[in-house]
Design an enzyme around this catalytic site. Sequence first.
Site, short mmCIF file in Angstrom:
data_model
loop_
_atom_site.label_atom_id
_atom_site.label_comp_id
_atom_site.label_asym_id
_atom_site.label_seq_id
_atom_site.Cartn_x
_atom_site.Cartn_y
_atom_site.Cartn_z
N ALA A 30 -20.04 2.05 -12.99
CA ALA A 30 -19.10 0.91 -12.87
C ALA A 30 -19.51 -0.11 -11.81
O ALA A 30 -19.06 -1.25 -11.87
CB ALA A 30 -17.70 1.44 -12.57
N ASN A 126 -29.02 -1.92 -27.62
CA ASN A 126 -28.64 -3.30 -27.31
C ASN A 126 -27.31 -3.64 -27.98
O ASN A 126 -27.17 -3.46 -29.18
CB ASN A 126 -29.73 -4.27 -27.78
N PHE A 127 -26.34 -4.10 -27.17
CA PHE A 127 -25.03 -4.47 -27.71
C PHE A 127 -24.93 -5.98 -27.97
O PHE A 127 -23.88 -6.46 -28.38
CB PHE A 127 -23.92 -4.05 -26.74
N HIS A 154 -37.97 -8.90 -19.06
CA HIS A 154 -36.74 -8.52 -18.36
C HIS A 154 -36.81 -8.83 -16.87
O HIS A 154 -37.89 -9.05 -16.31
CB HIS A 154 -36.48 -7.02 -18.54
N HIS A 155 -35.64 -8.73 -16.25
CA HIS A 155 -35.52 -8.82 -14.79
C HIS A 155 -36.33 -7.70 -14.13
O HIS A 155 -36.49 -6.62 -14.72
CB HIS A 155 -34.03 -8.72 -14.40
N LYS A 158 -35.28 -3.68 -13.64
CA LYS A 158 -35.15 -2.73 -14.76
C LYS A 158 -36.03 -1.50 -14.51
O LYS A 158 -37.20 -1.66 -14.16
CB LYS A 158 -35.54 -3.42 -16.06
N GLY A 164 -35.50 -0.23 -24.25
CA GLY A 164 -34.99 0.54 -25.38
C GLY A 164 -34.95 -0.30 -26.65
O GLY A 164 -35.24 0.19 -27.75
N THR A 165 -34.62 -1.57 -26.48
CA THR A 165 -34.55 -2.46 -27.65
C THR A 165 -35.94 -2.63 -28.28
O THR A 165 -36.08 -2.61 -29.50
CB THR A 165 -34.02 -3.85 -27.20
N1 LIG Z 1 -27.46 -1.29 -24.52
C1 LIG Z 1 -27.42 -2.49 -23.94
O1 LIG Z 1 -26.98 -3.49 -24.54
C2 LIG Z 1 -27.89 -2.63 -22.53
C3 LIG Z 1 -28.41 -1.54 -21.90
N2 LIG Z 1 -28.77 -1.60 -20.60
C4 LIG Z 1 -29.19 -0.34 -20.00
O2 LIG Z 1 -28.10 0.15 -19.21
C5 LIG Z 1 -28.61 0.92 -18.12
C6 LIG Z 1 -28.06 0.39 -16.82
O3 LIG Z 1 -28.55 -0.92 -16.59
P1 LIG Z 1 -28.08 -1.76 -15.31
O4 LIG Z 1 -26.61 -1.91 -15.32
O5 LIG Z 1 -28.93 -2.95 -15.29
O6 LIG Z 1 -28.51 -0.75 -14.13
P2 LIG Z 1 -27.89 -0.63 -12.66
O7 LIG Z 1 -28.88 0.16 -11.87
O8 LIG Z 1 -27.46 -1.96 -12.17
O9 LIG Z 1 -26.56 0.23 -12.89
C7 LIG Z 1 -26.54 1.61 -13.06
C8 LIG Z 1 -25.42 2.16 -12.20
O10 LIG Z 1 -25.21 3.52 -12.52
C9 LIG Z 1 -25.05 4.21 -11.27
N3 LIG Z 1 -25.27 5.64 -11.44
C10 LIG Z 1 -26.39 6.37 -11.18
N4 LIG Z 1 -26.15 7.66 -11.45
C11 LIG Z 1 -24.87 7.75 -11.88
C12 LIG Z 1 -24.05 8.82 -12.30
N5 LIG Z 1 -24.53 10.09 -12.35
N6 LIG Z 1 -22.77 8.56 -12.67
C13 LIG Z 1 -22.28 7.32 -12.63
N7 LIG Z 1 -23.01 6.25 -12.23
C14 LIG Z 1 -24.29 6.46 -11.87
C15 LIG Z 1 -26.04 3.51 -10.38
O11 LIG Z 1 -25.83 3.82 -9.01
P3 LIG Z 1 -27.15 3.81 -8.03
O12 LIG Z 1 -27.66 2.40 -8.07
O13 LIG Z 1 -26.57 4.22 -6.71
O14 LIG Z 1 -28.11 4.78 -8.62
C16 LIG Z 1 -25.74 2.07 -10.71
O15 LIG Z 1 -24.62 1.58 -10.01
C17 LIG Z 1 -30.14 0.85 -18.25
O16 LIG Z 1 -30.61 1.98 -18.97
C18 LIG Z 1 -30.36 -0.42 -19.07
O17 LIG Z 1 -31.56 -0.42 -19.77
C19 LIG Z 1 -28.68 -2.75 -19.89
C20 LIG Z 1 -28.22 -3.89 -20.47
C21 LIG Z 1 -27.78 -3.93 -21.86
O1 LIG Z 2 -32.06 -3.06 -18.56
C1 LIG Z 2 -31.68 -4.10 -19.15
O2 LIG Z 2 -31.41 -5.13 -18.56
C2 LIG Z 2 -31.56 -4.05 -20.62
N1 LIG Z 2 -31.74 -2.91 -21.21
C3 LIG Z 2 -31.65 -2.68 -22.61
C4 LIG Z 2 -33.00 -2.26 -23.16
O3 LIG Z 2 -33.75 -1.56 -22.47
O4 LIG Z 2 -33.29 -2.62 -24.30
C5 LIG Z 2 -31.01 -3.82 -23.36
C6 LIG Z 2 -31.38 -5.17 -22.84
O5 LIG Z 2 -32.72 -5.40 -23.17
C7 LIG Z 2 -31.15 -5.27 -21.35
#
Ligand SMILES: NC(=O)C1=CN([C@@H]2O[C@H](COP(=O)(O)OP(=O)(O)OC[C@H]3O[C@@H](n4cnc5c(N)ncnc54)[C@H](OP(=O)(O)O)[C@@H]3O)[C@@H](O)[C@H]2O)C=CC1
Ligand SMILES: O=C(O)C1=N[C@H](C(=O)O)C[C@H](O)C1
EC number: 1.17.1.8
Length: 268
Positions: A30, A126-127, A154-155, A158, A164-165
């Site tokens: 979150a 990817n959503f 990507h940024h 990552k 994954g996409t």
């Molecule tokens: N499917 C989609 O459309 C998308 C998918 N993604 C994917 O989503 C994932 C997260 O991306 P993003 O938000 O950028 O990453 P972030 O690192 O910003 O966020 C992940 C969060 O999860 C926390 N976390 C780590 N371990 C746990 C745990 N056991 N329980 C709960 N929270 C935990 C992290 O804390 P801490 O930093 O302290 O480890 C961090 O706050 C990646 O795999 C990314 O590729 C991203 C964008 C779109």
């Molecule tokens: O980590 C990201 O930012 C993203 N992760 C997903 C992926 O790995 O495909 C979706 C999107 O590309 C953003």
Amino acid sequence: MTTSSAAPDQHGSTAPTGGAPLIPVGVLGARGRMGTEVVKAVHAAEDLELVAMVDAGDWLFDVANAGAQVVVDFTRPDVVMDNIRFCIDNNIHCVVGTTGFDDEKLATVAAWLEPKPDVGVVIAPNFGIGAVLLMRFAQEAARFFPSTEIVELHHPNKVDAPSGTAVRTARLVAAARRAAGLPASPDATTDSLPGARGADVEGVAVHAVRLTGLVAHQEVLMGAAGETLTLRHDSYDRASFMPGVLLAVREIGRHPGLTVGIEGFLGL
Ligand SMILES: NC(=O)C1=CN([C@@H]2O[C@H](COP(=O)(O)OP(=O)(O)OC[C@H]3O[C@@H](n4cnc5c(N)ncnc54)[C@H](OP(=O)(O)O)[C@@H]3O)[C@@H](O)[C@H]2O)C=CC1
Ligand SMILES: O=C(O)C1=N[C@H](C(=O)O)C[C@H](O)C1
């Protein structure tokens, strides 16, 4: 943490409530980049109730104790399986955006779901609606082009590469090429530095760029004699993923078992 929301849905999904009870939602990850956006979107949705926000170091039981019916997971590839297991064991539906799923992990989740016929898990790389459409268009076009390569951008924060996409797109393209009987993409390279030709995903080259200023972007490049087709999708803001996330939260209770991708929820 418990909240109730009355603000209109600002995130693009239609959600007629008709007096139906709010869906209690917990968010894992979150405080992360995506989790923060999901918290805002759930809070703003008139038919959803944000009941738990859990991040690293928090107690996972909070989502069960708070009565979450659906959990949204945007955490890390190395922790997401434990989270899914917990949710399935506690009869909580899961909407999973975290990446890193191969066939073996998907099969494991499917096996966990077998004794739980009422629980649904959707795992979507990817959503973003545009990204889902890009994958579909690439799959449709692949059989007409001898060459296909993928560039994902990507940024730099990552953690995984390729995205994954990109992996899913490559697998869809590869399956379409196989079904059409296409041979391998022509490539006469015999001499290159390691990595120069990208990662090989089922015969499709995938190149990963990490660049300050970017969010999430992908190009699928297809080539035939005298022409190329380039399909490109850009997420400039993580708000782009929210309509798909909210759709999945609303749909997952009606889709027990394992669903990969949100294509079906979109009627594709
Ligand atoms: N499917 C989609 O459309 C998308 C998918 N993604 C994917 O989503 C994932 C997260 O991306 P993003 O938000 O950028 O990453 P972030 O690192 O910003 O966020 C992940 C969060 O999860 C926390 N976390 C780590 N371990 C746990 C745990 N056991 N329980 C709960 N929270 C935990 C992290 O804390 P801490 O930093 O302290 O480890 C961090 O706050 C990646 O795999 C990314 O590729 C991203 C964008 C779109
Ligand atoms: O980590 C990201 O930012 C993203 N992760 C997903 C992926 O790995 O495909 C979706 C999107 O590309 C953003």
